[in-house]
Design an enzyme around this catalytic site. Structure first.
Site, PDB file in Angstrom:
ATOM      1  N   GLY A  87       0.801  -1.012   0.163  1.00 27.69           N
ATOM      2  CA  GLY A  87       0.339  -0.224  -0.670  1.00 27.69           C
ATOM      3  C   GLY A  87       1.097   1.536   0.655  1.00 27.69           C
ATOM      4  O   GLY A  87       1.976   1.229  -0.316  1.00 27.69           O
ATOM      5  N   GLY A 106       4.968  14.407  -3.921  1.00 26.59           N
ATOM      6  CA  GLY A 106       3.983  13.349  -3.781  1.00 26.59           C
ATOM      7  C   GLY A 106       4.020  12.713  -5.036  1.00 26.59           C
ATOM      8  O   GLY A 106       2.888  11.495  -5.246  1.00 26.59           O
ATOM      9  N   GLU A 107       4.252  13.158  -6.132  1.00 25.86           N
ATOM     10  CA  GLU A 107       4.090  12.671  -8.113  1.00 25.86           C
ATOM     11  C   GLU A 107       5.019  11.453  -7.723  1.00 25.86           C
ATOM     12  O   GLU A 107       4.335  11.328  -8.590  1.00 25.86           O
ATOM     13  CB  GLU A 107       4.249  13.937  -8.645  1.00 25.86           C
ATOM     14  CG  GLU A 107       3.760  13.452 -10.059  1.00 25.86           C
ATOM     15  CD  GLU A 107       4.258  14.769 -11.458  1.00 25.86           C
ATOM     16  OE1 GLU A 107       3.665  14.770 -12.294  1.00 25.86           O
ATOM     17  OE2 GLU A 107       3.911  16.075 -10.543  1.00 25.86           O
ATOM     18  N   ARG A 108       5.901  11.301  -7.582  1.00 30.19           N
ATOM     19  CA  ARG A 108       5.944   9.788  -8.233  1.00 30.19           C
ATOM     20  C   ARG A 108       5.384   8.403  -6.834  1.00 30.19           C
ATOM     21  O   ARG A 108       5.603   7.770  -7.717  1.00 30.19           O
ATOM     22  CB  ARG A 108       8.008   9.425  -7.176  1.00 30.19           C
ATOM     23  CG  ARG A 108       8.653   9.657  -7.643  1.00 30.19           C
ATOM     24  CD  ARG A 108      10.361  10.218  -6.914  1.00 30.19           C
ATOM     25  NE  ARG A 108      10.554   8.647  -7.691  1.00 30.19           N
ATOM     26  CZ  ARG A 108      10.565   7.479  -7.265  1.00 30.19           C
ATOM     27  NH1 ARG A 108      10.000   7.579  -5.264  1.00 30.19           N
ATOM     28  NH2 ARG A 108      10.636   6.172  -6.762  1.00 30.19           N
ATOM     29  N   ARG A 109       5.022   8.820  -5.811  1.00 33.63           N
ATOM     30  CA  ARG A 109       4.050   8.345  -5.371  1.00 33.63           C
ATOM     31  C   ARG A 109       2.165   8.249  -6.345  1.00 33.63           C
ATOM     32  O   ARG A 109       2.357   6.459  -6.136  1.00 33.63           O
ATOM     33  CB  ARG A 109       3.493   8.693  -3.859  1.00 33.63           C
ATOM     34  CG  ARG A 109       5.000   7.561  -3.184  1.00 33.63           C
ATOM     35  CD  ARG A 109       4.446   7.942  -1.641  1.00 33.63           C
ATOM     36  NE  ARG A 109       5.330  10.095  -1.545  1.00 33.63           N
ATOM     37  CZ  ARG A 109       4.645  11.004  -0.942  1.00 33.63           C
ATOM     38  NH1 ARG A 109       4.042  10.485   0.158  1.00 33.63           N
ATOM     39  NH2 ARG A 109       5.841  11.793  -0.457  1.00 33.63           N
ATOM     40  N   ASN A 141      10.874  19.323  -4.758  1.00 32.34           N
ATOM     41  CA  ASN A 141      11.338  19.089  -4.617  1.00 32.34           C
ATOM     42  C   ASN A 141      13.224  18.594  -5.444  1.00 32.34           C
ATOM     43  O   ASN A 141      14.344  17.937  -5.804  1.00 32.34           O
ATOM     44  CB  ASN A 141      11.564  19.200  -7.004  1.00 32.34           C
ATOM     45  CG  ASN A 141      10.453  18.430  -7.703  1.00 32.34           C
ATOM     46  OD1 ASN A 141      10.690  17.545  -7.948  1.00 32.34           O
ATOM     47  ND2 ASN A 141       8.703  18.811  -7.491  1.00 32.34           N
TER      48      ASN A 141
END
Length: 315
Positions: A87, A106-109, A141
């Site tokens: 999760g 949190g763009e990677r997630r 970033n």
């Protein structure tokens, strides 16, 4: 009477936490509020607990101010596999945007969760102005993402231009050394071909800094291609640059060993002004000159302010 300690200026060196406060996991409704170990004994933030939601991923739009332009698909795949198994452990951060939401951090997630096939994702919902959205995204970033050298230099430039900051002001707010910001910004002066090499990882930051010492873009391109083709180290590129400058007469003067007190004064002046300072003296030691380096108009204006010179005054 004890002396009150002088409060240190706040900056963004610790990333988003210094902007929006600590983000704690939710508590059950019947549990008493407890102090978080990072909260210096303060009660848990009830508002933040109430701001944690499980949002429909289809309702979340990316951040238009995202500094990262390239994404490692293999790393995203590994993160997606972890999310399928465990999760999303750390919620993303979003703000309301009409009947939708806009990603702040949190763009990677976020991307990995979509790859993993998740329909929802845990998210902290915070109200933020456009300016806050932009600043939080850039800080997140700069401090937390593995940007390549060119992306980082563009992020610094965007941050400075957006908030009308000098290099010194941006460095202070970001918790960086001014010289670090200046060195990254200098990369933007490179020819486009070399910038692409940086973006692709074919050249490192050290290669680019050495190549910048050459006087023309043609020479810079030729050395960059040679460095990439021959897999030259940073030290090898620096030696080639010194050899060219010496042979071309750029560094024909034989440098005398400087007295320790001159070296110390150079260092002290450089620290005070936040840039490189060189003191050149005649053999008599009674005459000479002080050379103060700057790498952009913003930096020149900042240096002028430190020296007490107002560039806005009418002459």
């Amino acid at each position: 009477m004890p002396t009150k300690k002088k409060e240190r200026p706040r900056h963004l060196g610790r990333g988003l936490q210094s902007l929006i406060g600590p983000l704690h996991p939710p508590q059950a409704a019947n549990e008493p509020a407890q102090a978080h170990p990072d909260s210096a004994g303060l009660p848990a933030d009830t508002e933040l607990h109430q701001a944690l939601h499980e949002l429909d991923i289809s309702l979340i739009d990316p951040n238009p101010h995202q500094a990262r332009t390239t994404w490692d698909e293999a790393e995203l795949g590994e993160l997606a596999a972890s999310i399928r198994a465990n999760g999303v452990i750390q919620p993303i951060l979003v703000r309301p945007a009409g009947d939708r939401f806009q990603l702040i951090a949190g763009e990677r997630r976020f991307r990995a969760s979509r790859i993993a096939g998740r329909e929802t994702i845990p998210a902290w919902v915070r109200t933020a102005t456009d300016e806050q959205l932009h600043e939080w995204a850039l800080v997140e970033n700069i401090h937390r993402a593995d940007l390549n050298a060119l992306e980082r230099s563009k992020a610094y430039r965007l941050y400075i231009d957006t908030f009308s900051l000098t290099q010194a002001e941006a460095a202070q707010r970001l918790g960086e050394e001014r010289s670090v910001v200046a060195n990254y910004l200098r990369l933007l002066d490179l020819p486009d071909e070399i910038k692409q090499m940086l973006a692709n990882g074919d050249l490192a930051m050290g290669h680019a800094r050495a190549i910048l010492a050459l006087p023309t873009d043609d020479l810079r391109r030729r050395l960059a291609n040679r460095a990439m083709a021959g897999r030259l180290s940073v030290r090898e590129v620096e030696r080639l640059v010194r050899r060219y400058l010496t042979a071309s007469g750029e560094s024909t003067r034989t440098k005398r060993a400087k007295e320790p007190h001159i070296l110390d004064l150079e260092q002290r002046l450089g620290t005070q002004l936040g840039t490189k300072v060189t003191i050149e003296t005649r053999r008599s030691g009674q005459r000479g000159r002080v050379v103060i380096d700057f790498y952009s108009l913003d930096e020149f204006e900042s240096l002028a302010e430190r020296l007490g010179i107002s560039l806005s005054e009418n002459v």
